[in-house]
Design an enzyme around this catalytic site. Structure first.
Site, short mmCIF file in Angstrom:
data_model
loop_
_atom_site.label_atom_id
_atom_site.label_comp_id
_atom_site.label_asym_id
_atom_site.label_seq_id
_atom_site.Cartn_x
_atom_site.Cartn_y
_atom_site.Cartn_z
N GLY A 77 17.94 -0.10 -29.62
CA GLY A 77 18.06 0.58 -31.04
C GLY A 77 17.31 1.20 -31.07
O GLY A 77 15.82 1.53 -31.28
N ARG A 141 19.70 -0.08 -23.12
CA ARG A 141 19.11 -1.24 -23.18
C ARG A 141 19.42 -1.97 -22.19
O ARG A 141 20.05 -3.91 -21.63
CB ARG A 141 20.49 -1.91 -23.67
CG ARG A 141 20.24 -1.47 -25.61
CD ARG A 141 21.90 -2.17 -26.62
NE ARG A 141 21.75 -1.60 -27.30
CZ ARG A 141 21.05 -1.91 -28.57
NH1 ARG A 141 19.95 -2.88 -28.20
NH2 ARG A 141 21.04 -1.56 -29.79
N ASP A 172 14.36 -9.05 -27.77
CA ASP A 172 14.31 -9.10 -26.74
C ASP A 172 13.61 -7.73 -25.47
O ASP A 172 13.93 -8.55 -24.55
CB ASP A 172 16.49 -8.82 -26.47
CG ASP A 172 17.02 -10.02 -27.34
OD1 ASP A 172 16.67 -11.40 -27.11
OD2 ASP A 172 17.96 -9.94 -27.79
N LYS A 198 9.11 -2.94 -32.01
CA LYS A 198 10.29 -2.52 -32.95
C LYS A 198 11.71 -3.29 -33.26
O LYS A 198 12.18 -3.88 -32.51
CB LYS A 198 10.39 -1.05 -31.48
CG LYS A 198 11.34 0.17 -31.97
CD LYS A 198 12.69 0.23 -32.07
CE LYS A 198 13.30 -0.81 -30.78
NZ LYS A 198 14.73 -1.50 -30.92
N THR A 199 12.06 -2.38 -34.50
CA THR A 199 13.50 -2.80 -34.96
C THR A 199 13.53 -3.14 -35.86
O THR A 199 12.50 -3.04 -37.54
CB THR A 199 13.34 -3.99 -34.70
OG1 THR A 199 14.82 -4.35 -34.87
CG2 THR A 199 12.87 -4.97 -35.48
N ASP A 201 15.62 -3.90 -38.33
CA ASP A 201 15.91 -5.39 -38.61
C ASP A 201 14.74 -5.96 -39.24
O ASP A 201 15.00 -7.03 -40.04
CB ASP A 201 16.73 -6.58 -37.23
CG ASP A 201 18.06 -5.88 -37.06
OD1 ASP A 201 18.54 -4.67 -37.74
OD2 ASP A 201 18.65 -5.83 -35.57
N LYS A 238 35.75 2.77 -61.67
CA LYS A 238 37.32 2.74 -60.47
C LYS A 238 36.93 1.73 -59.96
O LYS A 238 37.91 1.12 -58.79
CB LYS A 238 37.84 3.02 -61.01
CG LYS A 238 37.61 4.44 -59.66
CD LYS A 238 39.57 5.02 -60.55
CE LYS A 238 38.84 6.75 -59.32
NZ LYS A 238 39.96 7.55 -59.52
N TYR A 239 35.51 1.64 -58.59
CA TYR A 239 35.78 0.84 -57.45
C TYR A 239 34.91 0.40 -57.38
O TYR A 239 33.96 0.22 -58.02
CB TYR A 239 35.57 2.40 -56.21
CG TYR A 239 37.06 3.18 -56.74
CD1 TYR A 239 37.55 3.27 -55.73
CD2 TYR A 239 36.53 4.49 -56.84
CE1 TYR A 239 38.74 3.94 -55.67
CE2 TYR A 239 37.19 5.11 -56.61
CZ TYR A 239 38.56 5.67 -56.37
OH TYR A 239 39.20 6.36 -56.11
N GLY A 247 21.12 -5.61 -39.02
CA GLY A 247 20.60 -6.35 -39.63
C GLY A 247 21.91 -7.65 -38.41
O GLY A 247 22.22 -8.28 -39.49
N GLU A 307 24.77 -6.96 -41.91
CA GLU A 307 25.75 -6.83 -40.48
C GLU A 307 26.08 -8.33 -40.22
O GLU A 307 27.16 -8.89 -39.52
CB GLU A 307 24.89 -5.79 -39.68
CG GLU A 307 25.26 -5.89 -38.04
CD GLU A 307 24.97 -5.28 -37.38
OE1 GLU A 307 25.13 -4.26 -36.55
OE2 GLU A 307 23.87 -4.41 -37.38
N GLU A 423 22.39 5.87 -39.90
CA GLU A 423 22.01 6.65 -40.92
C GLU A 423 20.87 6.64 -41.21
O GLU A 423 19.97 7.56 -41.64
CB GLU A 423 22.83 6.30 -41.69
CG GLU A 423 24.93 6.87 -42.32
CD GLU A 423 25.09 5.28 -42.23
OE1 GLU A 423 26.41 6.04 -42.01
OE2 GLU A 423 24.85 5.11 -41.24
#
Length: 544
Positions: A77, A141, A172, A198-199, A201, A238-239, A247, A307, A423
């Site tokens: 990713g 990948r 990995d 790199k990641t 996460d 209200k939400y 992750g 996640e 994002e």
């Protein structure tokens, strides 16, 4: 197309380097190393790259090097800063000999196997300096694990005169780099393999790797988005916003974003596992906070969800472990092939233990099917496809309805759902990630020049100014242990999970009760992130 002022300014930014990399270097070797687990087994699997020392670079004398060519791969990713790793490697290679060349293999490891590549030039590289994304050569990948892949790769490496291959990836991907380095060393092919951590996460770190690149930028990006939601939340009043954050196996992003934005609820997967919480326990925890805020007249708030949360609930973790076994063909080690999804689900239900079947069938049908179906190329459940945020909000709503009937709750509950993932993966790198990534790439050129293979490029002391950063390399085998994947024990880099006795989590735990009901006012003294010197981007001002 004309570039914006921001694009021009970012392109002009010159990343900083550790002082040791600002001139000629000499490699200082430490003591022999060993893997973090399963030492004898890992040593037997990697006899040519096991036990090597940690390397630290110091200022040295200028040496003249013959031209040499290097290949680079982006794997897995995307993460902010990948382009700066490539530009740092390019500049580092050229600084050693201007006639050296850098080649990029297209769309990940598959580009090496399929002989698809580009040669970088000054003009090409300059277009991508300090930019987000992996679009300079694309990523993929493809797993490098088969002899025919290794042999196909050596063909193109020899054709291009490449003496070293740099693989930019997560745990990995760098495991694959380690396997490839061992294979080429065993065959005496004369090709070095270097990894870069790199990641977003944040789970590729240890005593030698302080952080994986992209984490800083991604957390800032997600925190800004969460802050926007919180401002809207406080405006509409209200939400309840259920926000799932990327992750897959660790909650570092959720924890860091909680420290920056102070949500009413933040779940930490590692804590859920340690406390052996059931799915109902998690739902009850959230519902209690919703009810307590409603009692204060606040029928709104924010919930952060890692996640990979569902994999850490002990009963579901046990279920997933058996599913992985059942869905693996024991004769090939590959995933079983079925004629249809319905056939696959039926097969699973007929071949798992009764207690695991009961857990599976207790879940909503869409979650049940997702757990039974596709894995990613590394055999992992694709947790990003499981809408945990919707699952939890639906179960919270059911719990609150029950409490309302019992007279224990008299509020209103209207959930909204978000998944902040893509994002943050390709955002323009923060100055920290721009500097860190450029240094990782530049440092990789020095590992190559010093004849190293099976090493990961590392930059340490990164809480200090960049000039004081420490550059060097760590053997990838040092980070490895054996884990069960696709029905067999395989060597993998051990993931770094959130440490519940660590300072960041302890700081969060000390503040979360206050945050659950009444978050700090934006006019007060906001909490500072325990993992960086950043202040929160926006505070959750939940007034009575």
């Amino acid at each position: 197309m004309k570039k914006s002022a921001l694009q021009v300014a970012r392109a002009a930014y010159q990343p900083k380097l550790p002082r040791a990399l600002q001139g000629p270097v000499v490699a200082k070797e430490g003591a022999a190393t060993q893997s973090v687990g399963n030492q004898e087994e890992i040593k037997a699997m990697f006899p040519n790259t096991y036990g090597m020392p940690v390397i630290t670079f110091e200022a040295g004398e200028q040496k003249t090097l013959e031209p040499f060519n290097v290949g680079i791969i982006l794997s897995g990713g995307q993460a902010p800063g990948g382009h700066n790793v490539i530009s740092g490697l390019y500049d580092g290679v050229k600084s050693l000999n201007k006639n050296s060349k850098l080649y990029g293999f297209l769309m990940g490891p598959g580009g090496l196997v399929d002989h698809k590549y580009v040669e970088f030039t000054d003009e090409f590289i300059d277009e991508y300096r300090n930019t987000g994304g992996f679009d300079i050569i694309g990523s993929g990948r493809t797993k490098l694990e088969k002899t025919e892949q290794f042999e196909s790769g050596i063909e193109i490496l020899r054709k291009l005169g490449i003496k070293a291959l740099v693989i930019i990836g997560g745990d990995d991907s760098n495991t694959n780099a380690c396997v490839l380095a061992e294979y080429y060393a065993a065959k005496n092919y004369g090709v070095q393999v270097i990894g870069c951590p790199k990641t977003i996460d944040g789970d590729l770190k240890n005593d030698q790797i302080e952080t994986s690149f992209g984490f800083d930028t991604a957390c800032k990006t997600y925190s800004e988005l969460i802050g926007n939601i919180q401002r809207d939340c406080n405006s509409a009043r209200k939400y309840w916003h259920f926000i799932k954050l990327m992750g897959r196996s660790a909650s570092h992003i959720a924890l860091e974003c909680a420290l920056e934005t102070q949500p009413n609820v933040c779940l930490i997967s590692e804590e859920v596992e340690q406390k052996a919480m059931s799915l109902d326990d998690v739902v009850t925890y959230i519902a209690k906070i919703v009810a307590d805020r409603a009692a204060e007249g606040n029928n709104f708030g924010t919930v952060l969800i890692p996640e990979g949360l569902i994999e850490f609930i002990p009963a579901i973790k046990k279920l997933i472990a058996e599913l992985n076994e059942v869905l693996t063909d024991p004769t090939t080690g590959e995933s079983r092939v079925f004629g249809s999804k319905d056939e696959q689900v039926k097969f699973v239900k007929s071949n798992i233990a009764p207690d695991n079947l009961a857990v599976l069938e207790s879940l909503p049908k869409d979650v049940e099917r997702q757990l039974c179906l596709d894995r990613d190329p590394h055999g992992n459940v694709q947790v990003s496809l499981i809408e945990t945020e919707k699952l939890l909000s639906a179960m919270v709503a059911m719990k609150l309805d029950k409490w309302k009937q019992e007279g224990k709750y008299n509020g209103k509950f209207a959930p909204q759902h978000h998944f902040f993932g893509y994002e943050g993966r390709c955002a323009a790198p923060s100055n920290y990630d721009a500097d860190y990534c450029y240094s990782l790439g530049y440092n990789a050129s020095r590992l190559i020049a010093n004849g190293k293979t099976g090493y990961m490029s590392v930059i340490k002391n990164t809480t200090a100014p960049a000039a004081e950063w420490i550059a060097g390399g760590v053997p990838i085998t040092m980070m490895m242990n054996l884990e069960r994947r696709n029905g067999a024990m395989k060597p993998v880099i051990r993931k770094a999970l959130v440490e519940l006795d660590g300072a960041p989590f302890k700081f969060f735990a000390s503040k979360r009760e206050d945050m659950s009901i009444l978050a700090p006012s934006s006019t007060g003294d906001p909490a500072r992130s325990a993992t960086s010197a950043r202040r929160p981007l926006l505070l959750n001002k939940a007034n009575k």
